[in-house]
Structure formats: C-alpha cells, structure tokens
Design an enzyme around this catalytic site. Structure first.
Site, PDB file in Angstrom:
ATOM      1  N   ASP A  33      -3.747  -6.292  -7.083  1.00 34.78           N
ATOM      2  CA  ASP A  33      -2.934  -6.849  -5.963  1.00 34.78           C
ATOM      3  C   ASP A  33      -2.172  -8.033  -6.242  1.00 34.78           C
ATOM      4  O   ASP A  33      -3.069  -9.083  -6.768  1.00 34.78           O
ATOM      5  CB  ASP A  33      -3.724  -6.640  -4.632  1.00 34.78           C
ATOM      6  CG  ASP A  33      -2.528  -6.535  -3.263  1.00 34.78           C
ATOM      7  OD1 ASP A  33      -1.603  -5.974  -3.606  1.00 34.78           O
ATOM      8  OD2 ASP A  33      -3.145  -6.928  -2.252  1.00 34.78           O
ATOM      9  N   ASN A  81       2.747   3.448  -1.651  1.00 37.56           N
ATOM     10  CA  ASN A  81       3.799   2.948  -2.549  1.00 37.56           C
ATOM     11  C   ASN A  81       5.045   3.683  -2.649  1.00 37.56           C
ATOM     12  O   ASN A  81       6.173   3.178  -3.031  1.00 37.56           O
ATOM     13  CB  ASN A  81       3.303   2.490  -3.898  1.00 37.56           C
ATOM     14  CG  ASN A  81       2.202   1.555  -4.012  1.00 37.56           C
ATOM     15  OD1 ASN A  81       1.326   1.502  -4.919  1.00 37.56           O
ATOM     16  ND2 ASN A  81       2.196   0.654  -2.899  1.00 37.56           N
TER      17      ASN A  81
HETATM   18  C1  FPP Z   1       0.074  -4.149  -6.145  1.00 38.02           C
HETATM   19  O1  FPP Z   1       0.793  -5.402  -6.272  1.00 38.02           O
HETATM   20  C2  FPP Z   1       0.267  -3.231  -7.363  1.00 38.02           C
HETATM   21  C3  FPP Z   1       1.090  -2.275  -7.841  1.00 38.02           C
HETATM   22  C4  FPP Z   1       1.810  -1.629  -6.600  1.00 38.02           C
HETATM   23  C5  FPP Z   1       1.272  -1.893  -8.971  1.00 38.02           C
HETATM   24  C6  FPP Z   1       0.241  -2.422 -10.176  1.00 38.02           C
HETATM   25  C7  FPP Z   1       0.666  -1.638 -11.540  1.00 38.02           C
HETATM   26  C8  FPP Z   1       0.581  -2.407 -12.674  1.00 38.02           C
HETATM   27  C9  FPP Z   1       0.169  -3.892 -12.623  1.00 38.02           C
HETATM   28  C10 FPP Z   1       1.104  -1.672 -13.970  1.00 38.02           C
HETATM   29  C11 FPP Z   1      -0.386  -1.388 -14.676  1.00 38.02           C
HETATM   30  C12 FPP Z   1      -0.100   0.043 -15.129  1.00 38.02           C
HETATM   31  C13 FPP Z   1      -0.635   0.437 -16.265  1.00 38.02           C
HETATM   32  C14 FPP Z   1      -0.619   1.808 -16.645  1.00 38.02           C
HETATM   33  C15 FPP Z   1      -1.394  -0.397 -17.402  1.00 38.02           C
HETATM   34  P1  FPP Z   1       1.943  -5.431  -5.066  1.00 38.02           P
HETATM   35  O2  FPP Z   1       3.105  -4.861  -5.450  1.00 38.02           O
HETATM   36  O3  FPP Z   1       1.334  -4.935  -3.742  1.00 38.02           O
HETATM   37  O4  FPP Z   1       2.028  -7.105  -4.890  1.00 38.02           O
HETATM   38  P2  FPP Z   1       2.090  -7.835  -3.530  1.00 38.02           P
HETATM   39  O5  FPP Z   1       0.534  -7.617  -3.064  1.00 38.02           O
HETATM   40  O6  FPP Z   1       2.265  -9.480  -3.944  1.00 38.02           O
HETATM   41  O7  FPP Z   1       2.939  -7.295  -2.624  1.00 38.02           O
HETATM   42 MG    MG Z   2       0.041  -5.678  -2.227  1.00 34.19          MG
END
Ligand code: FPP
Ligand code: MG
Length: 303
Positions: A33, A81
C-alpha cells in the site's frame, strides 16, 4: 565520499540484521500500500507510484529468496479496486499484465524455479490480464522451489461467500451431508485452495488494517501482522528485515507467554488433576505453531 560511507554503513547494517534472523516465516503475504501517495507527494500521477511499486515487488522476491522464505502472496488488485476510475484501473491492469509476462520469462524465475499462481475471481479481470495469468501459470507450472501467489480481483469475504454457496449446492444435490463438512471441505472451495497457511502479513503505507486479505489462511493460522510506515515504492531491504525481526520477536514472545499461562494453569490444579495439567504444559512447549495446537483439538491456555 559521503555517499560511499553511507552505503557501506547501510550494507553493514543489512548484514547485521540478516545475522539476527534465525527462524524466518515460511509464507509471507504483503499488502503493497501507499503507491499513489508516494507519487502524489512527488507531484506525479498515481500510475507512476504503481510502476515504482512494481519494482519494489521484484526486489522483494530476491529478499525472500535470501532468507529462504518459501511462499509469497501479493495483494495486487482487490475486489474494491474495481471501483477506482478507469484512468487509474486500466494502467494498473496494463502494468500487472506486463509484469506477469516479464516475470514468467525472466531468468531469475527459471533459475530459482518460481511457480506463479493467481488467486481471486479471475473471471472479473479484463481479457489481457486473464491471458497473462494463464501464460504465467503455464510457463511456471513445473517449478517447485518458490511459490508466488498474486491476488487479483481478490476479496476475502467474496472468497468465503463463494465457498459457502458451492458447499450449499453440494449438500443440495446430495454430494455431501452437512455433518461431513469440515475444514478441508471449505479449503477445497477457496480460490486460494492450494496456498499454504500464512505466517506473516506485512502492510506498508501506515494504515493498520488487513483489508479483506486472506481471512482463512492468515486469521485461521493466527498469522502475525506487521504494519509499517514507508510507502510501498520506498520499502527497502532494511524495512523488510526489520519486519521479519519483529515477527521473530513476536513468535518467541507468543511461545513464552503460552508456557507461562500453562504454568499458571498447573498451579491452579489440585493433586488429582496434576498429571493431565502437566501434559497440557508439555504440549504447549512442544507444539510449534498456535494453529497446530488448535488443530490437534487441545485447549488453548487462557481461553
Ligand atoms: C495499493 O496502493 C496497491 C495497488 C492497488 C496495486 C499494487 C500493485 C503493484 C505494485 C503491481 C505489482 C504486480 C505484480 C504482478 C508484480 P494504492 O493504489 O492504494 O496507493 P495509496 O494507498 O497511496 O492510495
Ligand atoms: Mg491504498
């Protein structure tokens, strides 16, 4: 010069943390996250945060191997998501598609025999992601040294709900009677029915919630949860080793407090019950994991 000294000190610190680790978990699950916040702080679009986060994910695979961890489950796309705007969701799907294909074709995955598996309601994903999942699973099917599970369109509640519906259907058609339903029956119906019990959940980004992640495999196994502040793209090997060290302390503390509670129990017993009480304490000492104690049907001290 200054950065050389800083680098050497960091390497020495990494080595000392690695030396401290003696009994790492077998299976780690990670809530990656803080990617959008990382990007926002730098005045960049959310997609940049996810892209940099994926680089941390690739490094994490190496760090796990260094500690001989056997299984890693990544929360890459939750059922929640799907509610994100298309301009954020679609690039994320593109990124996941690309990373799955790159990983499947990489020398590291071949050399270290990493088997890739997706868990979740895969049918809800766009075709390009489903095809990449299929490619990754087929390409790595014969590997058996390290298990990488990627949770996609995954939600713990929907997983349990689907399992309950499937089992109800089996009862309805007479394939199984309600009395025959046991842990294995439920396990067989989960998306994640081939993954092992989770020992440790790590969540980066500062929020202290487990967000619908692996309720059966983690909560059921009383997995330790370590929350840490760095955003996922800036999560470093030092942060990782510290979470493992925290896990080890907690496990040791958990074992010690179980023995202490067992001893308190023995003191409370009368002479006639003493042999049974001794057996309970012995089992508390010899049982490695809290889950194992529960599975064996023995009472848990303090409950
Ligand atoms: C949460 O951060 C993360 C995600 C929704 C996606 C995470 C996916 C990756 C890092 C890609 C990795 C994939 C592979 C198959 C290697 P957020 O978007 O909620 O960020 P925030 O908490 O700052 O809002
Ligand atoms: Mg998040």
């Amino acid at each position: 010069m200054l950065s050389w000294i800083r680098g050497s000190l960091r390497d020495a610190y990494v080595r000392s943390l690695e030396r401290d680790i003696t009994d790492p978990p077998t299976h780690i699950a990670v809530i990656q996250d803080g990617n959008r916040r990382f990007a926002r702080r730098r005045g960049r679009p959310p997609t940049d945060g996810h892209r940099e986060g994926a680089e941390t994910t690739e490094q994490l695979l190496e760090w796990c191997r260094d500690l001989d961890i056997k299984e890693l489950t990544l929360y890459a796309f939750s059922t929640e998501n799907f509610d994100r705007p298309a301009e954020e969701r679609e690039p994320l799907f593109d990124l996941i598609t690309r990373k799955l294909r790159e990983l499947s074709d990489s020398d590291e995955v071949a050399e270290h025999e990493v088997a890739i598996r997706a868990i979740g309601d895969i049918h809800r994903l766009p075709t390009r992601v489903r095809q990449a999942v299929d490619y990754a699973e087929r390409q790595t099917a014969s590997h058996d040294q390290f298990q990488l599970n990627v949770a996609l369109a995954y939600g713990g509640r929907s997983e349990l709900l689907t399992a309950a519906q499937e089992i109800a259907h089996e009862v309805e058609v007479g394939a199984i009677s309600p009395e025959e339903i046991d842990e294995q029956t439920i396990d067989n119906q989960l998306y994640a029915n081939e993954i092992g019990d989770v020992d440790l959940i790590i969540r980066t980004g500062g929020d202290e919630r487990t967000s619908n992640f692996l309720p059966w495999h983690a909560n059921g196994n009383e997995a330790a949860v370590v929350f840490c502040a760095p955003y996922w793209p800036e999560f470093s090997k030092i942060d990782f080793l510290r979470t493992i060290r925290t896990y080890e302390y907690r496990e040791a503390e958990w074992r010690r407090s179980r023995v202490e509670r067992g001893l308190a129990l023995v003191r409370g017993f009368g002479d006639r019950e003493l042999p049974r009480a001794r057996n309970i304490v012995r089992s508390l000492r010899t049982t490695d994991s809290p889950g194992e104690l529960e599975r064996s049907g023995r009472p848990r001290s303090g409950e």
